[in-house]
Design an enzyme around this catalytic site. Structure first.
Site, mmCIF file in Angstrom:
data_model
loop_
_atom_site.group_PDB
_atom_site.id
_atom_site.type_symbol
_atom_site.label_atom_id
_atom_site.label_comp_id
_atom_site.label_asym_id
_atom_site.label_seq_id
_atom_site.Cartn_x
_atom_site.Cartn_y
_atom_site.Cartn_z
ATOM 1 N N GLY A 111 0.786 -1.217 0.000
ATOM 2 C CA GLY A 111 0.000 0.000 0.000
ATOM 3 C C GLY A 111 0.820 1.271 0.000
ATOM 4 N N SER A 112 0.428 2.215 0.829
ATOM 5 C CA SER A 112 0.880 3.594 0.733
ATOM 6 C C SER A 112 2.350 3.784 1.060
ATOM 7 C CB SER A 112 0.044 4.466 1.679
ATOM 8 O OG SER A 112 0.517 5.792 1.672
#
Length: 579
Positions: free
Chosen positions: A65-66
């Protein structure tokens, strides 16, 4: 008596620690997945939801993810809520970089280790562990894992690199180069590479740590060397005060943005930098952060960038150099898994976030070659939605789409295996993300930032109709897009219907009261926000089609249901009722 095991591992960030072992079978994004103030897992889709990581020896395959996970880890480190140590089975960059910055700049050491599969499995069965620079001991001494320093070939540095490292251009450039070199060493890079531009994601205010880092670099005299754009920030820079944002949040969030601007970054404030004028070209080496932007740049534009964690992005901007590893290299762009999508006829834009989300789940740790989409003719917004959703469930920095993306034929390569996503899997994925109450309080458009075409599409579908009572529809978009929408009249059409259009911030950084105080159920057409939204907002966040979003906007409700293209496919396939 059973003799102790003698597996080995690598100390990426050496140190001492002890604590209970928390094992996570799935990777986790710390941004949107871990509360930066408590260390508790807030990702409602993760099996470890509700688990506290503070003070624990956290074991997981890797992160996903981020890119902002590094900022969350630094925030936890500075507040005393960080994991005692991090142990990975696979190579990992984002949290490792957060640990490097915590140690390098703030003297807060979080040991980071990488273990073989056998050693990882042995340790995962223990209840607690004690970590020293040279060993991990657990299970009453019955598990003993010797640790060695990360052994890499010597990093080749140019004369200019050495000048920066020696402090010839100031303390900030020296510190930035130290961090770049530390990351290059743990990635196994043999050299650094020149990059033409950077995109800084660390300007989002995840907490005081992000501001402390930026102002420390400014105090040291940091200035960017290359053209550098900025990601969405956490407030509407010009209007946060009149929007009712508390000064305790608004002031440091604006200070953070201003610090980066003073250091030479462009106040672009968008999480879709590929939509700005003069996007990167094919083969161009760039230093970008922000997961959706990195995946889009690599996959759709054919530019070259690793998925750089927050803080490393700015260090690259200050030095103009990045580790020559990962997606900068041909071998780091090869597809290792084929994902065949049995896409039904008549798909529309709602298919793309779903396909991206499910492809990430099917290929969480490797670059996929997506098959079966060659005849679909996606728009740039379709590919944006796919890349963003893929980035929430996969750690990979790019993907290939057979017949669509520019390197699919050459670097699609020879995948090691193939996974099939059929209509039943598509329907199950949609039901998972679409589930929730029919009554809707808030419609969220623009994660990543809405394009001009998306703003026009909402205006056209609303066609002047007012929003339902007690319902909000908010579009987040880059300030460049908002300016054009205003000049051409699209903004006026949206506002005449009661739509809020907010620049600078995005859904993954929006806070109350800009996020409506009474909203409990949110409908979005973004796979990214459908994943992160529940943890970030505390609300039920449902994925819907754009038509669902417009229906909810004018009626206040959108019942859970399959989109038309998928409903027809499941009825004509295995779910056809028997006569």
């Amino acid at each position: 008596m059973t003799s102790p095991s003698r597996e080995t591992g690598i100390a990426i960030v050496p140190g001492t620690a002890c604590g209970p072992i928390v094992v996570m079978k799935e990777p986790l994004s710390f941004w949107g997945g871990v509360d930066a103030s408590t260390g508790v897992v807030i990702d409602v889709h993760h099996p470890a939801h509700g688990t506290s990581l503070a003070g624990a020896v956290v074991m997981m395959p890797g992160s996903r993810g981020s890119c902002s996970g590094s900022g969350v880890l630094l925030e936890l480190a500075l507040s005393g809520r960080a994991p005692a140590a991090l142990i990975f089975a696979d190579p990992e960059d984002t949290l490792t970089l957060g640990a490097i910055v915590a140690a390098e700049m703030f003297g807060r050491r979080i040991p980071v280790m990488r273990l073989s599969d056998d050693a990882f499995g042995r340790l995962a069965s223990a209840a607690e562990a004690k970590i020293a620079p040279d060993a991990i001991v657990a299970d009453g001494g019955r598990v003993h894992i010797a640790l060695s320093a990360a052994g890499h070939a010597e990093l080749r540095l140019s004369p200019d690199d050495r000048r920066l490292l020696d402090g010839a251009e100031g303390r900030a450039a020296q510190q930035a180069m130290r961090i770049v070199c530390a990351m290059a060493s743990q990635q196994g890079a043999a050299a650094l590479v020149d990059v033409t531009r950077a995109h800084v994601d660390g300007c989002i205010y995840a907490g005081p740590a992000n501001l402390v880092f930026a102002e420390k670099m400014e105090e040291l005299g940091a200035r960017v060397r290359i053209p550098t754009t900025m990601n969405a920030i956490s407030v509407d820079h010009a209007n946060w005060r009149c929007q009712g944002v508390a000064p305790a949040f608004g002031e440091p969030a604006a200070r953070l943005a201003d610090a980066y601007v003073r250091m030479g970054c462009r106040a672009s404030f968008t999480c879709a930098p590929y939509s700005l004028p003069d996007p990167p070209g094919f083969g161009e080496a760039i230093g970008w952060s922000e997961s959706n932007a990195v995946i889009f740049a690599n996959s759709v534009l054919g530019a070259r960038t690793a998925k750089h964690p927050d803080f490393l992005d700015f260090c690259i901007a200050v030095t103009g150099r990045a580790p020559l590893a990962g997606a900068f290299l041909d071998e780091g762009r090869l597809a290792r898994r084929a994902v065949r999508v049995e896409v039904p006829e008549g798909v529309d834009g709602s298919a793309w976030p779903l396909i991206g989300y499910l492809t990430g789940l099917a290929s969480p740790d490797r670059i996929p070659l997506i098959k079966g989409l060659a005849k679909t003719r996606p728009t740039q917004d379709d590919l944006k939605a796919l890349c963003a959703a893929f980035g929430t469930t996969s750690a990979a920095s790019m993907l290939h789409i057979e017949g669509i993306t520019p390197e699919a034929e050459g670097l699609g390569g020879n995948p090691e295996d193939e996974v099939v996503i059929d209509s039943e899997a598509l329907a199950a994925g949609w039901r998972k993300l679409n589930d929730g109450p029919a009554r809707v309080d808030l419609v969220a458009i623009g994660s990543p930032h809405a394009s001009l075409e998306e703003c026009r599409a909402v205006a056209e579908r609303l066609d002047g109709r007012p929003l339902a009572e007690n319902l909000s529809l908010i579009i987040t978009a880059g300030r460049d897009v908002v300016a054009v929408a205003e000049a051409e009249g699209t903004l006026a059409r949206l506002r005449n219907s009661g739509v809020g259009v907010i620049p600078d911030l995005c859904w993954c950084s929006i806070t109350r009261p800009v996020f409506p105080e009474l909203a409990k159920v949110v409908l979005t057409n973004s796979g990214k926000y459908a994943h992160y939204g529940p943890g970030l907002s505390g609300c039920t966040v449902r994925l819907g089609t754009l038509d669902d979003c417009i229906e909810a906007a004018v009626t206040g409700a959108a019942p859970a249901r399959l989109p038309g293209w998928l409903s027809a496919a499941t009825i004509s396939g295995r779910e056809r009722p028997r006569s």
